[in-house]
Scaffold this motif. Sequence first.
Motif: not given
Length: 195
Positions: A130-136
Amino acid sequence: ADPDPLQDFCVADLKSSTSANGFPCKLSSEVTSDDFFFDGLVKEGNTSNAFGWSVTPGNVLTFPGVHTLGISMNRVDLVPGGLNPPHLHPRSTESGIVIEGKVLVGFVSTANVFYSRVLRGGEMFVVPKGLVHFQMNVGKGKALIFTAFNSELPGSVVLPLNLFGSKPSVPNDVLTKAFQVDEDVVNGIKSKFGF
Ligand code: GLV
Ligand code: MN
């Protein structure tokens, strides 16, 4: 985090019009090896978009054999500078492994603490449920990541699209107040997502 299965398998019958919390099972007499193998993650996805990104899902909707088994996987492709934008999965923890490239992976806790690291081939990460995440992709070449979920259908709330690209649109008053910006900023962002 999905419920435990009550039988060996229940290959989803996606064509059935009836469905409760999941799908009906395909008849056992019609289940074959093909139901338990999936080649949909072999190919690179289409990254010709504003984020320079593509997520190819291997979940119950594309790979019905995972139905009731509580797992699924995605393939994530990123061009150099490409971003899998901040998002969350309401029904699943996520784990991932970078296969190729140099990727900044981060998530933010409910206490608003940011956790991140730059990963290279073979290195893993985990994102709590449920946690906000990203990959760049912060490297010079393409990046390839495979992610794994403890849900057959993790769901994905992609924050920019969710807030600025919904239909109907979230009222500008709500967004200007929430982000403490002027209306032209909100309209500018909305225009990028189809308004
Ligand atoms: C990556 O964050 C994914 O959801 O596949
Ligand atoms: Mn994710």
